[in-house]
Design a protein around this motif. Structure first.
Motif, PDB file in Angstrom:
ATOM      1  N   UNK A  34      73.895  42.445  39.931  1.00 43.98           N
ATOM      2  CA  UNK A  34      72.821  42.642  40.914  1.00 43.98           C
ATOM      3  C   UNK A  34      71.503  42.027  40.463  1.00 43.98           C
ATOM      4  N   UNK A  35      71.559  41.042  39.605  1.00 44.54           N
ATOM      5  CA  UNK A  35      70.309  40.452  39.085  1.00 44.54           C
ATOM      6  C   UNK A  35      69.507  39.749  40.160  1.00 44.54           C
ATOM      7  N   UNK A  36      70.140  39.359  41.249  1.00 50.41           N
ATOM      8  CA  UNK A  36      69.412  38.695  42.319  1.00 50.41           C
ATOM      9  C   UNK A  36      68.785  39.641  43.325  1.00 50.41           C
ATOM     10  N   UNK A  37      68.998  40.941  43.146  1.00 40.96           N
ATOM     11  CA  UNK A  37      68.475  41.944  44.084  1.00 40.96           C
ATOM     12  C   UNK A  37      67.110  42.437  43.604  1.00 40.96           C
ATOM     13  N   UNK A  38      66.174  42.573  44.504  1.00 40.57           N
ATOM     14  CA  UNK A  38      64.860  43.136  44.181  1.00 40.57           C
ATOM     15  C   UNK A  38      64.908  44.649  44.421  1.00 40.57           C
ATOM     16  N   UNK A  39      64.633  45.426  43.398  1.00 46.77           N
ATOM     17  CA  UNK A  39      64.748  46.881  43.478  1.00 46.77           C
ATOM     18  C   UNK A  39      63.381  47.556  43.500  1.00 46.77           C
ATOM     19  N   UNK A  40      63.305  48.639  44.250  1.00 49.84           N
ATOM     20  CA  UNK A  40      62.162  49.542  44.203  1.00 49.84           C
ATOM     21  C   UNK A  40      62.714  50.951  44.061  1.00 49.84           C
ATOM     22  N   UNK A  41      62.299  51.665  43.022  1.00 48.95           N
ATOM     23  CA  UNK A  41      62.762  53.027  42.753  1.00 48.95           C
ATOM     24  C   UNK A  41      61.553  53.955  42.816  1.00 48.95           C
ATOM     25  N   UNK A  42      61.659  55.001  43.624  1.00 49.51           N
ATOM     26  CA  UNK A  42      60.545  55.928  43.824  1.00 49.51           C
ATOM     27  C   UNK A  42      60.996  57.360  43.568  1.00 49.51           C
ATOM     28  N   UNK A  43      60.108  58.144  42.968  1.00 55.25           N
ATOM     29  CA  UNK A  43      60.389  59.564  42.739  1.00 55.25           C
ATOM     30  C   UNK A  43      59.167  60.377  43.133  1.00 55.25           C
ATOM     31  N   UNK A  44      59.332  61.703  43.128  1.00 57.93           N
ATOM     32  CA  UNK A  44      58.231  62.607  43.473  1.00 57.93           C
ATOM     33  C   UNK A  44      57.970  63.554  42.309  1.00 57.93           C
ATOM     34  N   UNK A  45      56.707  63.743  41.979  1.00 60.29           N
ATOM     35  CA  UNK A  45      56.336  64.487  40.774  1.00 60.29           C
ATOM     36  C   UNK A  45      56.813  65.936  40.809  1.00 60.29           C
ATOM     37  N   UNK A  46      56.950  66.526  41.996  1.00 61.06           N
ATOM     38  CA  UNK A  46      57.334  67.936  42.095  1.00 61.06           C
ATOM     39  C   UNK A  46      58.797  68.127  42.496  1.00 61.06           C
TER      40      UNK A  46
ATOM     41  N   UNK B 143      61.947  63.119  38.293  1.00 55.68           N
ATOM     42  CA  UNK B 143      61.542  61.759  37.951  1.00 55.68           C
ATOM     43  C   UNK B 143      62.323  61.191  36.772  1.00 55.68           C
ATOM     44  N   UNK B 144      62.680  62.025  35.811  1.00 55.19           N
ATOM     45  CA  UNK B 144      63.431  61.531  34.648  1.00 55.19           C
ATOM     46  C   UNK B 144      64.710  60.822  35.075  1.00 55.19           C
ATOM     47  N   UNK B 145      65.341  61.277  36.152  1.00 50.23           N
ATOM     48  CA  UNK B 145      66.573  60.646  36.598  1.00 50.23           C
ATOM     49  C   UNK B 145      66.302  59.295  37.250  1.00 50.23           C
ATOM     50  N   UNK B 146      65.165  59.166  37.941  1.00 52.41           N
ATOM     51  CA  UNK B 146      64.779  57.864  38.477  1.00 52.41           C
ATOM     52  C   UNK B 146      64.451  56.894  37.340  1.00 52.41           C
ATOM     53  N   UNK B 147      63.833  57.404  36.293  1.00 46.41           N
ATOM     54  CA  UNK B 147      63.554  56.537  35.143  1.00 46.41           C
ATOM     55  C   UNK B 147      64.847  56.049  34.489  1.00 46.41           C
ATOM     56  N   UNK B 148      65.880  56.897  34.492  1.00 46.11           N
ATOM     57  CA  UNK B 148      67.178  56.458  33.972  1.00 46.11           C
ATOM     58  C   UNK B 148      67.716  55.285  34.780  1.00 46.11           C
ATOM     59  N   UNK B 149      67.531  55.340  36.090  1.00 43.24           N
ATOM     60  CA  UNK B 149      67.968  54.237  36.950  1.00 43.24           C
ATOM     61  C   UNK B 149      67.207  52.965  36.608  1.00 43.24           C
ATOM     62  N   UNK B 150      65.900  53.086  36.464  1.00 43.96           N
ATOM     63  CA  UNK B 150      65.072  51.914  36.172  1.00 43.96           C
ATOM     64  C   UNK B 150      65.444  51.314  34.817  1.00 43.96           C
ATOM     65  N   UNK B 151      65.655  52.158  33.813  1.00 34.99           N
ATOM     66  CA  UNK B 151      66.053  51.644  32.499  1.00 34.99           C
ATOM     67  C   UNK B 151      67.379  50.893  32.579  1.00 34.99           C
ATOM     68  N   UNK B 152      68.311  51.431  33.360  1.00 38.55           N
ATOM     69  CA  UNK B 152      69.603  50.751  33.516  1.00 38.55           C
ATOM     70  C   UNK B 152      69.434  49.418  34.226  1.00 38.55           C
ATOM     71  N   UNK B 153      68.584  49.388  35.245  1.00 44.96           N
ATOM     72  CA  UNK B 153      68.316  48.128  35.940  1.00 44.96           C
ATOM     73  C   UNK B 153      67.690  47.108  34.993  1.00 44.96           C
ATOM     74  N   UNK B 154      66.737  47.549  34.191  1.00 48.18           N
ATOM     75  CA  UNK B 154      66.111  46.646  33.226  1.00 48.18           C
ATOM     76  C   UNK B 154      67.126  46.137  32.207  1.00 48.18           C
ATOM     77  N   UNK B 155      67.989  47.028  31.734  1.00 50.67           N
ATOM     78  CA  UNK B 155      69.007  46.633  30.757  1.00 50.67           C
ATOM     79  C   UNK B 155      69.978  45.616  31.347  1.00 50.67           C
ATOM     80  N   UNK B 156      70.192  45.693  32.665  1.00 49.93           N
ATOM     81  CA  UNK B 156      71.096  44.754  33.332  1.00 49.93           C
ATOM     82  C   UNK B 156      70.402  43.448  33.697  1.00 49.93           C
ATOM     83  N   UNK B 157      69.096  43.370  33.446  1.00 54.16           N
ATOM     84  CA  UNK B 157      68.354  42.156  33.751  1.00 54.16           C
ATOM     85  C   UNK B 157      67.904  42.062  35.193  1.00 54.16           C
TER      86      UNK B 157
END
Length: 383
Positions: free
Chosen positions: A310-322, A328-342
């Motif tokens: 999915x390196x050609x896909x533009x991603x936006x990941x959003x979470x809510x503080x409450x 939010x920690x689970x959204x950050x896990x998604x973002x880290x995985x996306x970054x690791x995949x390039x």
């Protein structure tokens, strides 16, 4: 309407697209729905290049009516504050598609549909489904509408999980993906709350082992309790305190078990209104699909592997503080995985006290973030 007749010609359109026997849906469980109905709604027009299509994926108890007026309830569509003229998803610019998930109860094949083998509603004879099955049915719909590549797939909560599944299974069909208030898998706490709801439904004498429609009854009490328990998880303690606190319904206490507190009355209303628009067996099946969702497990236990193509896909990941349902920690896990995949990914945590349901509500920061992402991505797409 069958697959050959599906078109995208009018400003607001929709209906039910039927895939006949032999063209049905292969399921992760190993089974198959030999015939498949997918109920959907569209807003706007597909451009000549077929590059402006947006798939909106709905949350657990929502449906295909993201905007306009829901004909079943007479109320505005569940995302009318995002989908509409001048809004982040403007039908003047985009061709927006929203489909009722397989297993649902608003026209897509689900446990209330007629089982062709018996002539009665499926009930518990309906096969267990997954988020991937839902996405597979959506992909069939999108192909039938003549769309090869989606400009965007977007959704919150269970819809966000569908977005992640789309990115894992059909990255070549996506230009961008927006995942809001979701997680890469269901936690033990999430599963526990769903089990409480399912047990409430199945403990209702009118559930009848899932065959309540044949018996001419409905497990309304059990479904209402399930909704009440779930609804608590969609809010935050701060929101409940702000809206209700310990305010009473009337002067003085009843010294009994009536709804003394306003929050009790609110939850009872949520439960009572829910049973008028949702099917109890669909609730069982869809919550089970959420519980089974674990994107990393589908890819060798490594979440980044899910996004390897999915390196050609533009991603936006959003979470809510409450949001304590999908923090939010689970959204950050998604973002880290996306970054690791390039992959190219942007992330924002929306500051709000409205809890998980914030993506349904008036939240200017969310609107601005969506508007900005879609505008910049549309420019990159040449829309």
């Amino acid at each position: 309407m069958d697959a050959a007749e599906a078109t995208a010609g009018s400003e607001t359109d929709g209906g039910t697209l039927s895939f006949p026997a032999g063209q049905g849906l292969r399921l992760d469980s190993g089974g198959r729905l030999e015939a498949l109905d997918v109920a959907y709604q569209t807003y706007g027009r597909l451009n000549a290049a077929k590059t402006n299509a947006v798939l909106v994926c709905h949350a657990l108890t929502m449906d295909q009516h993201a905007a306009g007026t829901n004909p079943a309830t007479g109320k505005p569509g569940w995302w009318s504050r995002v989908v509409g003229p001048g809004l982040p998803l403007d039908p003047e610019r985009y061709f927006i598609v929203c489909a009722n998930v397989v297993g649902g109860c608003m026209g897509s094949t689900g446990p209330a549909s007629i089982n062709p083998r018996t002539g009665d509603p499926y009930g518990l004879a309906f096969p267990v489904i997954t988020i991937a099955d839902m996405v597979r049915a959506q992909a069939m719909l999108i192909a039938a509408l003549g769309i090869e590549t989606l400009f965007a797939v977007v959704g919150g909560s269970m819809g966000g999980m569908q977005v992640l599944q789309w990115a894992a299974d059909y990255p070549q069909k996506l230009f961008s993906a927006v995942c809001i208030g979701a997680a890469p898998r269901h936690s033990a706490q999430n599963i526990a709350f769903h089990e409480v709801g399912r047990q409430a439904i199945m403990a209702d004498p009118d559930w009848r082992g899932g065959a309540y429609e044949v018996a001419g009854v409905r497990p309304e009490k059990g479904l209402a309790v399930a909704r009440m328990a779930a609804h608590i998880t969609y809010l935050s303690e701060a929101a409940l305190q702000r809206k209700f606190g310990r305010e009473l319904q009337r002067d003085g206490l009843s010294w009994g078990f009536d709804a003394d507190f306003q929050v009790e009355s609110y939850l009872r209303h949520q439960g009572a209104s829910f049973v008028d628009r949702f099917d109890a067996n669909s609730y069982l099946y869809i919550t089970r699909a959420l519980d089974y969702f674990d994107l990393a497990a589908q890819h060798g236990g490594v979440l980044a592997n899910a996004f390897a193509n999915a390196r050609g896909v533009r991603f936006c990941v959003l979470s809510f503080s409450s949001d304590w349902l999908y923090p939010t920690a689970e959204s950050r896990d998604i973002v880290r995985a996306l970054n690791a995949a390039g992959c190219r990914a942007s992330f924002a945590e929306i500051e709000t006290d409205k809890g998980h349901d914030a993506f349904f509500l008036d939240e200017p920061q969310l609107d601005a973030t969506l508007r900005g992402f879609f505008a910049s991505t549309a420019q990159a797409r040449g829309l």
